[in-house]
Each structure stands twice: as C-alpha cells, then as structure tokens.
Design an enzyme around this catalytic site. Structure first.
Site, short mmCIF file in Angstrom:
data_model
loop_
_atom_site.label_atom_id
_atom_site.label_comp_id
_atom_site.label_asym_id
_atom_site.label_seq_id
_atom_site.Cartn_x
_atom_site.Cartn_y
_atom_site.Cartn_z
N LYS A 29 -9.56 -5.47 1.17
CA LYS A 29 -9.14 -4.28 1.90
C LYS A 29 -10.20 -3.18 1.82
O LYS A 29 -10.70 -2.87 0.74
CB LYS A 29 -7.83 -3.72 1.34
CG LYS A 29 -6.62 -4.62 1.53
CD LYS A 29 -5.35 -3.91 1.05
CE LYS A 29 -4.11 -4.72 1.35
NZ LYS A 29 -2.87 -3.98 1.00
N SER A 43 3.66 6.38 10.11
CA SER A 43 4.31 6.33 11.42
C SER A 43 5.59 5.50 11.43
O SER A 43 5.98 4.89 10.45
CB SER A 43 3.34 5.79 12.46
OG SER A 43 2.89 4.50 12.09
N GLU A 70 0.85 -1.19 0.00
CA GLU A 70 0.00 0.00 0.00
C GLU A 70 0.88 1.24 0.00
O GLU A 70 2.10 1.16 0.23
CB GLU A 70 -0.93 0.02 1.21
CG GLU A 70 -0.22 0.08 2.56
CD GLU A 70 -1.18 0.04 3.73
OE1 GLU A 70 -2.41 -0.04 3.50
OE2 GLU A 70 -0.71 0.10 4.88
#
Length: 524
Positions: free
Chosen positions: A400, A163, A156
């Site tokens: 997803k 993060s 992705e």
C-alpha cells in the site's frame, strides 16, 4: 478467501421476481438519491453535455450477512479510534518523526508537512480540529485453522473525505423498502429483525454542526453571517452522497455552500488587517452578501492528482492558515497516512501505548490490527523486503502507498515485479506491506450501470466517527469536546476484485443483515 461461515443465502429468484426487483430498485434509488453521475464510458459527453444525468449507484440486490457480535464490537471501538487519531494529530513531535521517514520519497506528504510548518511559523489561529473519520474492517478467518472464530481486522483508517455516509443510509433504506414492497421471495423474513439502517447522514451532519456551533461569533470587523463550506471536486460523480449531508445541515438551520477546490482563491479571502484571519466566502451567484466560514469540510484535496501546480498548494495553505475549523486539518490529514497505521501495527511496536494507556481500550484496538511492516533498513523492514520480493511468500500480502481512494494497492504476486519497476530502492520506503485479511465467502448480486453480476463476494465494513477536539488539552477529555460513533458503510465487491472503492469503480454500496453466533455455529 476463507470458507463460508454463513447459512445458505441469498434466496433464488424466478425471472419474474428478478425483473420486478430490478425495476423497483432502480426507481426507488433515483427517487431517493441513491445515485451517482454516470461514468463517461456509460453515458458519453455528447449524450449528457451538461453533466446533469444520474444513474443508480452501484448497489447489491440483497443486504449481506454479517455477524452481530462483530458489528457491535466494531461500533464500540470507534470512540477509542477517534480519540487515538485526534491524539496523534496533536502530538506534532511524534508525527513529525514518522513523516520525516517519508519526506525524501513522497513529495505529496512532504508538501503537506511544509504547509503545516508554514502555518506554524506564522502562528495558528484556530485550536479546534474536526474529524469525520471512518475505520474500515473485514472479517478474518485464520486459513490455517478451520475451527478459528471470525474476528474483525482493520483495513485502514480514513481521516479525510470519508465518503458514502449519505449513500450508506439510502442503501439500507432501499433493502428495507424492497422487503416491504414484496419484491423478495415470500419466505425471506429475516430483514425486519436483523437488517440495520445506518444513521450516518444525520450523525455526520451532527458532527459538522458541532464544529459550526463551537466556532462562536463572527470574527470579522463588521460581523458577517456564518456558513459551512464544502470543498469539493469538479466534476463530482459522487455528488448525491454529499448532498444528503448538506441538505440535513440545511434542515438544522445552517447555511451551507459548495466550492470546487480549484476556485477557492477566486471566491474566498482572508482580510490582511484582521489578526483572527477569518475566511470570507462570497458566493458567485450572490456577490452582494459575504459569509464567514466556520467549518471547512474537505471532500477534495486528498489526492496528489489535485495538486498539479503551485496554485493548488497555495489554496491548501490559504485554507489552513484561516480561522475556519478544518475537517480535517493538515496534521489530521497526515495522521491518516498508511505509514502511521504501519508504525502502530508492526508486531512488537509499543507506539500505541503512547496514546491509549487504558488496557481495556488499548487491547481491543490492538487486536483489530493485521501485521503491517515497513520497507526500510530496520529488522522488520528487511524481513518485509525479503517477503515482498519472493513470488511465493508475497502471495499473502498487499502493498500500500500513502494514498486515499481505491485503485492504488498492489496485491500478491504483483508485488515483486512492481517493486523492481520502481528502480530506486529508496522509493520502497513510501510503501507498507500488510498481511492479507482472509474474509469468509458469501454470495450476492451487484447492480452496476444496469448490469447484474451474481457470485461470490467480499464485504468491507466501515464505521464512521465524529469528533471535535481542542489543541488546548485543558479543555474536555484531553482536549476532546465531542466524540461519537456515527453509523456504518458496507461495501461489497466481487471476489475477483482486490479493491473495494465504490467511487473508483470496484465495489457496491450494501447494507447489513445481522446473524447471531448460533447461526454461524450451525454452519460449522
């Protein structure tokens, strides 16, 4: 999982070596901020009522093996990916067509788009956008061909709250320290040559600094001091990851504040009489001094769980309409939806050429795509629905939603019953169906909340990128002012875990131990 392509690794540890390794790992991690706030299941509220305790972040005992040529390839692609997603965010017409397919089935995406339309109607006052991106990959071995060469495939692309840049660097420094402290077996000598330290803290901070400096002078009627504002969750278990970037910015001489998402309207304002709409922040601990925000760094606001009422949506609108440079803007946030990834990666799609015309850039990017399909009435969508409802064929896929963070995906044989549980088939359009990536097997040990688990693991490589661009395309390279690769993250999870999010409780922070092609060939 595919068969291993790696030499035997890691080395065995004696009980004494293991004890010393864990002791040193935990102390070094706490001393150097490779840490998280403990989960409530590990440390209860009665033990830590103020939420001040810290524990070692989930981390591997050893750096994990990774092919050198694939790591170099992933890094080399990042600037092209930065440019691609910046271009998508600037193409409102194309992005709007994609989003329209989701609006009727995804209230969260629809509300984000509504904010864009509201600010567009009023008039945007900031034409600069900032991205701190991360492109995530796994190594893929074609299961039908035992002699196939390993390649990287994209899992992705993250455009908001990407993060673990802070903890990634610390994990690579930890593994280097464990070697220098003689915690590994004596014959373990590969690390100094091949172990990679991630420059992600300084590079991500430099990206924010680029936005801060490009903002220019104060736009307030009476000039105010300038600051960067982190928009954060509260409480935040992953606070130390963010602090590393914050402290680096402060060392550069920038003023940085943190503000919980739900307190934004309490402590910020936009003067109604100022057409530039500067965002003014007044720290609650020092209300006599106000600051003008140059750059908003979102480490919150990416999940529907954070928008439980109209006040939360008014916060996002308030920030979006301001003069502060957003990291990311609403359009950049939307560009990172899984639907956009699917449209680019569906076999036969020609959408990628709209944004990347140079074949020397376009072709390597396309080769990182796994096949991804919509669940709609198109020919590709109808075939995907047939696969998704088949208990056998669905075993090679993952379903997803349009969501960030771990724990949202549906895997393999769980896909058919999940889709049926949704009831209304129109809701299926809110999901994409992606061919599973088949990573090679390797072994490692993961330390989480004091417990060590050893076994087969799967690694996911994330490459960070920073870019600053102008929606005035006469500026820079098609609007691009700053574009850089910005270090890496390696997340490792047990083979039995489908998800890889560290904060969500599935994976561990790791670092790279690069191996050359000849070492892989010797294994075959």
């Amino acid at each position: 999982m595919a068969a291993s392509i790696y030499p035997d690794y890691p080395p065995d540890l004696s009980p004494e070596q293991r004890e010393n390794l864990l002791f040193t790992l935990n102390d070094w991690s706490i001393a150097h901020g490779l840490a998280v706030r403990p989960s409530s299941t590990f440390v209860g509220e009665k033990t830590d009522p103020s939420g001040v305790l810290a524990v070692t972040a989930p981390v591997t005992l050893f750096p994990s093996l990774f092919p050198n040529n694939l790591f170099s390839h992933a890094k080399a692609l990042q600037r092209a990916y930065n440019k691609l997603y910046a271009a998508i965010s600037m193409d409102e017409g194309w992005l709007g067509q994609i989003i329209q397919e989701l609006i009727e089935v995804d209230e969260f995406i629809a509300s984000l788009w509504d904010i864009h339309l509201a600010v567009k109607k009023e008039g945007y006052v900031q034409d600069l956008s900032l991205g701190l991106f991360r492109s995530d990959y796994m190594i893929h071995i074609e299961p039908s061909t035992s002699s196939s060469n390993p390649q990287i495939k994209q899992v992705e692309f993250n455009t908001i709250a990407s993060s673990f840049g802070g903890l990634s660097r610390q994990a690579s420094l930890l593994h280097r320290h464990l070697l220098s402290a003689k915690c590994y077996p004596e014959h373990f000598s590969l690390i100094p040559r091949n172990q990679q330290t991630s420059p992600s803290i300084e590079q991500l901070a430099n990206g924010l600094s680029a936005g801060h400096q490009r903002y220019g002078n104060s736009k307030s009627s009476t000039p105010l001091p300038l600051c960067i504002l982190f928009i954060v969750q509260s409480p935040e278990r992953n606070i130390f990851d963010q602090r590393h970037i914050e402290y680096y910015l402060q060392n550069l001489g920038h003023t940085v504040f943190r503000l919980p998402f739900d307190l934004v309207k309490t402590h910020t304002s936009i003067p109604a009489s100022n057409p530039f709409r500067p965002l003014i922040y007044t720290p609650p601990n020092s209300p006599s001094i106000s600051y003008e925000v140059t750059t908003l760094y979102f480490r919150a606001g990416y999940s529907p769980n954070e928008y439980t009422n109209s006040t939360a949506w008014s916060v996002r609108l308030h920030l979006e309409r301001s003069a502060a440079i957003k990291c990311p803007s609403i359009l950049t946030h939307l560009a990172g939806s899984k639907k956009v990834q699917q449209v680019l990666a569906t076999p036969g799609s020609r959408h990628l050429e709209r944004f990347l015309s140079d074949p020397d850039i376009l072709d390597p990017v396309r080769r990182t795509f796994s096949a991804i399909y919509p669940l709609d009435d198109s020919p590709a969508g109808r075939e995907a629905i047939s696969i998704a409802l088949d208990p056998e064929r669905s075993k090679g896929y993952v379903l997803k939603p349009q969501r960030e963070g771990g724990g949202n995906n549906i895997y393999r044989g769980n896909i058919p019953p999940f889709l049926k549980s949704l009831g209304d088939e129109r809701k299926w359009k809110g999901y994409i169906l992606m061919e599973l990536i088949e990573p090679p097997a390797q072994r490692n040990s993961i330390v989480r909340e004091g417990v060590v688990k050893t076994g087969e693991v799967i690694c996911e490589l994330g490459v960070y990128g920073t870019c600053l661009w102008s929606h005035n395309t006469d500026e820079g390279d098609y609007g691009m002012i700053h574009n850089s690769e910005a270090g890496y993250l390696l997340r490792t999870k047990g083979r039995e875990s489908e998800e890889g999010g560290v904060a969500a409780g599935f994976g561990a922070v790791d670092s790279l131990l690069l191996i050359d092609t000849d070492e892989i060939e010797a294994k075959k």
